[in-house]
Motif scaffolding. Structure first.
Motif, PDB file in Angstrom:
ATOM      1  N   HIS A 189      36.633  45.344  49.623  1.00  0.00           N
ATOM      2  CA  HIS A 189      37.455  44.611  50.592  1.00  0.00           C
ATOM      3  C   HIS A 189      37.353  45.300  51.949  1.00  0.00           C
ATOM      4  CE1 HIS A 189      40.973  42.835  52.521  1.00  0.00           C
ATOM      5  NE2 HIS A 189      41.015  41.934  51.542  1.00  0.00           N
ATOM      6  N   ARG A 226      40.304  47.447  46.492  1.00  0.00           N
ATOM      7  CA  ARG A 226      40.018  46.056  46.180  1.00  0.00           C
ATOM      8  C   ARG A 226      38.553  45.735  46.413  1.00  0.00           C
ATOM      9  NH1 ARG A 226      44.189  43.897  50.434  1.00  0.00           N
ATOM     10  NH2 ARG A 226      43.454  45.871  51.314  1.00  0.00           N
ATOM     11  N   GLN A 264      39.062  38.001  44.404  1.00  0.00           N
ATOM     12  CA  GLN A 264      39.483  39.362  44.757  1.00  0.00           C
ATOM     13  C   GLN A 264      40.031  40.059  43.516  1.00  0.00           C
ATOM     14  OE1 GLN A 264      41.773  40.130  48.475  1.00  0.00           O
ATOM     15  NE2 GLN A 264      43.290  41.087  47.152  1.00  0.00           N
ATOM     16  N   ARG A 265      39.605  41.313  43.310  1.00  0.00           N
ATOM     17  CA  ARG A 265      40.055  42.095  42.161  1.00  0.00           C
ATOM     18  C   ARG A 265      40.538  43.456  42.637  1.00  0.00           C
ATOM     19  NH1 ARG A 265      40.798  38.638  38.350  1.00  0.00           N
ATOM     20  NH2 ARG A 265      40.772  40.316  36.803  1.00  0.00           N
ATOM     21  N   TRP A 266      41.552  43.962  41.956  1.00  0.00           N
ATOM     22  CA  TRP A 266      42.031  45.327  42.190  1.00  0.00           C
ATOM     23  C   TRP A 266      41.385  46.252  41.159  1.00  0.00           C
ATOM     24  CZ3 TRP A 266      44.711  48.068  45.662  1.00  0.00           C
ATOM     25  CH2 TRP A 266      45.465  47.390  46.634  1.00  0.00           C
ATOM     26  N   THR A 315      43.797  44.228  38.199  1.00  0.00           N
ATOM     27  CA  THR A 315      44.281  43.063  38.952  1.00  0.00           C
ATOM     28  C   THR A 315      45.562  42.505  38.352  1.00  0.00           C
ATOM     29  OG1 THR A 315      41.996  42.535  39.526  1.00  0.00           O
ATOM     30  CG2 THR A 315      43.642  40.798  39.838  1.00  0.00           C
TER      31      THR A 315
END
Length: 820
Positions: free
Chosen positions: A310, A336, A344-346, A372
Motif C-alpha cells: 500500500h 497493507r 486490499q489485505r492486511w 485482514t
C-alpha cells in the motif's frame, strides 16, 4: 640352609614380578632386604632407595590406616602367623590406592623367624568394578522402571522392586513364572519378534506393548530388550527394561488431537513464507503466492513486493528492509498490500536474517500471516466501542470527546439531553422489539432536525444527547423546540401510529465547565423538565446542581434511615359519613431526619421507589401498621372492627415475594386479614397493566382488600376493576374540592359511585375539608370519607383519646365544622 631359602624367595619373587605383584623382603627389624621391580612400579621407590630402610620410615601406609591395624599385623607375624587383607597405600607421587597384601614370616632351618616377606597387588580396578556393580545394583533396586530377566524358555529369573510397583506382583510371586502372564499380545508372535531381534546380538529399543497387571488393569509400556550371554558366550536369556508410558500415550493422543487442530488452524490461517538470498534468488510457498495474488511461476522479488505494498506503508517496509540489511537481525511489523485484482489485505510479517559471514546477512526468511479478518474485526470492535449498538449513534465516549474538543476550542458548546416521556408505557404496550424500532427512528429523526455539524448520540435507554457548536441561548431554545416538534408527526411501527413527547434539558458552556459537568447539567435540566410534567425544555442553572447534590445526600441518608429508627407512622381516621364513627385508619409514613427534621413524603418516597429501598421500607410499614391497629382493636373499647389501610407502591406490588411479606406481617400482628386494605394508585395500575395475576389471586384468597387510590385520575374500565378484584375505590381529592363550586365535581363522583355500586365496591372520598363538601357527599350517598375536616394524620399516642371523643353526625351539625 638359609642360602637355599633365600634363593627360593628370589625365584618366587621373579615369578610374581612377571605377573605384576610386589614382593618385599624385610628382616627381623623390619628393614627392607628385598624389593622387586613390581614394587618399584607400585610404590614409586627404586630398590637402591629402600634397601636397608625401615618400612615405617618410607610412609607407604596411607594416613587412614589405624595404629590398631598396624599392631595387629606385627603381632600376627611375631606369633608366626600370616596376615592377609586390604590396605590403602600412599604412593611416592602422592596418590593413594588400595592393595591386597599377604604378609608372612620366612622360616629358616629353625622355627624362629628370621625374615618377613610381603606380597601385594594393586586392586584399584577391582575396587572400581565393585563400586560400579554396587551402584548398578542400587540403580536397579531403586529404578522406577521395571527391570526383568528371563531365560531362553521365557521363565522370569529376576524381578526388581520397580517391576513389583509397576505390575503388582512381588519378586517372590514373579520369579519362576513365565513372562506370558504379562503380555496381552499373542505369546508366540511376541516371542518370535523378540528372538528375531536379539538373536543377532542387537538391542531392541522402543518396543511398545500393553502388559497386564496383577489387579487386572492393562498399562502401556515401552521395552528395551537386550541379550544375556553365559560364560561360554552362548545366549542364556534376555534382560528387559520396561517403562510405564500410559500417561505418555494419553498425552500423545491428546497431542495428536491438538496437532490436527493446529494443522487445520494453520490451513485456515493463511500463513505463507518467502526466502530471499543475497544473490537475488527467491523462493516462496504456494500460500504466500495466494496471499499476494501472484500468478503461477511469478517471482516474489522484493521489488514486486514493494510495488504491491500500500502506498501509505511503503516507507515503513523500506525502513524495515534497510534495518535488516544493516544487521538488525529480526523484524516484526504489520502493513497493507493492494493485490493486482485491487483487493486490499492486511499482513503481519516476521522477518529474520541468517548470517553467512560474521556480521553479514546472507538470507532473509519472511513469514507472512494474512490478518485482514482480524483487522476488520478490530475495526468493528473499535466502532462498537464508540457507538451505540442499537442506533449506530455515537456513545458517551464519543460525545464526551467531541464536547471536550469544543470546550478546548472555546466554541460556545451547548449540550441537550433528550428523553422520551413515559417510554416504559410504550415499551410495555407495543413490546420491546417495536420499542427498539422507535428508538432507531427517533435517532434518525433527531439527526434530520439538528444543524449540520451537530452531533447526535445515545447514552442508553430512551436518552439521547445532542452536542452543538456556536449556539446562543436563544438558538438553543429554538433548536430544542424544533426537536420536540419533530415528534408531533407519528412513528409508524407494525401498522400502528405512535406519538412521542420529549423532555429536553439544555446546558450552555460556562467558563470553568468540563464535558462531564455540562452533561450532568443537561441531565439535571432534563429531569426538571420531566418532573414538571414533561413535553417541555428546561435550561440548566446552578441551583439544579445544588438540588441534585441534595438528592444524592438524601438517597445516602435514606439507605440508613430504617436501621437508625428514623421512620414513624401517623394515622388519619377514615369516617363513616352518616354517623361520624371512625371505621379505620390510613397509615402514613414519616421520616424524621436527624439534621433536616421532618422530610416530606413526596420528597423521599420517589427516591425510595427509584432505588428499590421502598421494598424494605414498605415491609416495615406493613408490619408496624398492622401491629399498631391490632393493638387498638384488642385493647380499646369499640375499636375491635377498625381497619388498617396501607399505601403500596408499584415496585412493592411487583416484588417476587410480596404476598409472603403481607402474609407474614398479618401473622406477626395477629390481625384479621379482612381488616387489611392495601392501597395502590390508579395511575400506578395504568403504568403496570400486566400485574401478576398470581399476586392478586393470593391476596384475594388471604382475604386482604385492595383499594384503588386517587380513583378518577386514570382510565380504569369496569372490566379491569372486576379483574383486579378490588374492594374499595378512593375518590381523588381533586373531585372533592370541586364540590360546591360547580356541577363538574358532583357529576364525576356520581359516575364513580355508580361504577362502585355495579361492582359492589366500597367508596371512600379523600380530602374532605369543609362542611359544604361533607354535606354534598352525604347528599350523593358516599359512605366513607377522610380529610382535614375531621383530623390531620396523628401520631399513634393520640389515637386512644381520639377514639374516646364521639363525633357528631352530619345531620346534627349546624353547618359549622368542628376542629379535631
Amino acid at each position: 640352609m638359609p642360602e637355599e631359602h633365600d634363593a627360593d624367595l628370589v625365584m618366587q619373587s621373579l615369578l610374581l614380578d612377571e605377573i605384576g605383584q610386589s614382593v618385599i623382603g624385610v628382616d627381623a627389624q623390619w628393614r627392607v632386604t628385598y624389593w622387586n621391580r613390581a614394587s618399584e612400579r607400585l610404590y614409586g621407590f627404586s630398590a637402591s632407595e629402600v634397601i636397608g630402610a625401615k618400612v615405617a620410615h618410607l610412609g607407604m601406609l596411607a594416613r587412614g590406616t589405624s595404629e590398631a591395624e598396624t599392631r595387629e599385623i606385627q603381632e600376627r607375624i611375631a606369633n608366626g602367623g600370616d596376615w592377609s587383607g586390604e590396605l590403602w597405600i600412599h604412593h611416592r607421587g602422592g596418590r593413594e590406592f588400595p592393595v591386597h597384601a599377604t604378609i608372612s614370616p620366612v622360616h629358616g632351618r629353625h622355627t624362629t623367624p628370621v625374615a618377613v616377606v610381603a606380597i601385594s597387588k594393586d586392586i584399584t580396578d577391582r575396587k572400581h568394578n565393585e563400586a560400579v556393580l554396587r551402584r548398578f545394583s542400587a540403580m536397579v533396586e531403586s529404578s522406577g522402571d521395571a527391570i526383568v530377566s528371563a531365560d531362553m524358555t521365557g521363565t522370569i529369573t529376576s524381578w526388581n522392586p520397580g517391576a513389583a510397583r509397576m505390575f503388582g506382583w512381588s519378586a517372590r510371586e514373579a520369579v519362576g513364572q513365565s513372562y506370558r502372564s504379562l503380555t496381552t499380545r499373542d505369546a508366540e508372535d511376541f516371542a518370535a519378534e523378540v528372538r528375531a531381534s536379539v538373536a543377532s546380538g542387537r538391542f531392541v529399543t522402543g518396543l511398545e506393548v500393553r502388559w497386564g497387571c496383577k489387579n487386572g488393569s492393562v498399562i502401556d509400556v515401552e521395552l528395551t530388550v537386550s541379550p544375556v550371554y553365559g560364560p561360554g558366550g552362548e545366549q542364556a536369556g534376555v534382560s528387559v527394561i520396561a517403562r510405564d508410558i500410559t500417561e505418555i500415550q494419553r498425552l500423545r493422543a491428546a497431542a495428536a488431537v491438538e496437532r490436527e487442530k493446529l494443522l487445520a488452524a494453520q490451513e485456515m490461517a493463511h500463513v505463507g513464507s518467502v526466502e530471499h538470498t543475497d544473490t537475488g534468488e527467491t523462493w516462496h510457498s504456494e500460500e504466500f503466492g495466494r496471499i499476494f495474488g501472484l500468478e503461477p511461476g511469478q517471482v516474489a522479488s522484493r521489488e514486486l513486493m514493494l510495488e504491491l505494498t500500500h502506498p501509505e506503508d511503503r516507507d515503513l517496509v523500506q525502513r524495515v528492509w534497510l534495518g535488516l540489511e544493516e544487521g538488525t537481525g529480526f523484524a516484526d511489523f504489520e502493513y497493507r498490500i493492494v493485490r493486482a485484482d485491487g483487493q486490499q489485505r492486511w499482513l503481519h510479517s516476521r522477518i529474520r536474517n541468517v548470517e553467512l559471514e560474521e556480521g553479514k546477512p546472507g538470507r532473509f526468511l519472511d513469514t507472512v500471516l494474512d490478518i485482514t479478518d482480524r483487522k476488520q474485526a478490530e475495526q468493528i470492535l473499535e466502532w462498537r466501542a464508540r457507538h451505540d449498538a442499537l442506533t449506530g449513534l455515537p456513545n458517551r465516549y464519543v460525545i464526551t470527546e467531541v464536547l471536550q474538543g469544543l470546550l478546548d476550542r472555546d466554541s460556545r458548546a451547548v449540550v441537550m439531553f433528550v428523553d422520551v416521556d413515559r417510554f416504559k408505557l410504550i415499551n410495555d404496550g407495543i413490546g420491546h422489539g417495536a420499542g427498539d424500532t422507535i428508538l432507531v427512528l427517533l435517532g434518525e429523526r433527531l439527526q434530520a432536525f439538528v444543524r449540520n455539524g451537530d452531533t447526535v448520540g445515545r447514552f442508553g435507554g430512551d436518552e439521547f444527547v445532542i452536542v452543538c457548536e456556536n449556539l446562543t441561548l436563544r438558538g438553543a431554545r429554538t433548536l430544542a423546540e424544533r426537536i420536540r416538534q419533530s415528534t408531533r408527526r407519528p412513528f409508524e411501527v407494525n401498522g400502528r401510529k405512535i406519538y412521542l413527547n420529549l423532555s429536553v434539558g439544555i446546558a450552555l458552556a460556562g467558563a470553568d465547565d468540563t464535558a462531564e459537568s455540562m452533561l450532568q447539567g443537561a441531565d439535571a435540566a432534563m429531569y426538571r423538565a420531566k418532573s414538571a410534567g414533561g413535553d417541555s425544555s428546561v435550561v440548566y442553572d446552578v441551583l439544579m446542581a445544588g438540588r441534585a447534590t441534595g438528592r444524592l445526600d438524601l438517597e445516602s441518608d435514606l439507605r440508613h434511615a430504617l436501621e437508625r429508627g428514623e421512620f414513624s407512622l401517623d394515622y388519619q381516621p377514615i369516617i363513616h359519613v352518616s354517623d361520624g364513627r371512625t371505621v379505620g385508619f390510613e397509615a402514613l409514613l414519616r421520616w424524621h431526619h436527624p439534621d433536616h427534621g421532618l422530610i416530606a413524603p413526596d420528597t423521599f418516597i420517589p427516591i425510595a421507589e427509584e432505588t428499590g429501598l421502598i421494598v424494605p421500607i414498605g415491609t416495615w410499614v406493613l408490619r408496624e401498621a398492622f401491629r399498631q391497629v391490632q393493638l387498638w382493636r384488642s385493647q380499646l373499647k369499640g375499636a375491635e372492627n377498625l381497619s388498617a389501610a396501607v399505601n403500596i407502591s408499584g415496585r412493592q406490588f411487583l416484588a417476587p415475594k410480596f404476598t409472603d411479606i403481607v402474609e407474614a406481617a398479618i401473622r406477626a400482628a395477629g390481625i384479621d386479614p379482612g381488616a387489611v386494605n392495601l392501597e395502590i394508585t390508579e395511575t400506578v395500575l395504568m403504568d403496570q397493566p400486566d400485574l401478576p395475576k398470581e399476586t392478586l389471586q393470593r391476596l384475594h384468597s388471604l382475604g386482604v382488600g385492595l383499594s384503588i387510590d386517587d380513583f378518577g385520575t386514570g382510565y380504569s374500565s369496569l372490566s379491569y376493576l372486576r379483574w383486579l378484584s378490588a374492594r374499595t375505590l378512593k375518590i381523588d381529592r381533586t373531585f372533592v374540592e370541586e364540590l360546591g363550586r360547580g356541577p363538574h365535581g358532583a357529576t364525576i363522583i356520581e359516575l364513580v359511585l355508580g361504577m362502585a355500586e355495579s361492582l359492589s365496591l366500597d367508596v371512600v372520598a379523600e380530602g374532605v375539608e369543609t362542611p359544604e363538601q361533607l354535606a354534598e357527599l352525604c347528599r350523593l350517598g358516599i359512605p366513607h370519607a377522610q380529610g382535614y375536616y375531621w383530623s390531620r394524620p396523628m401520631p399513634p399516642e393520640r389515637i386512644p383519646a381520639w377514639l374516646e371523643t364521639p363525633l357528631p353526625s352530619p345531620e346534627l351539625e349546624s353547618g359549622v365544622a368542628g376542629v379535631h
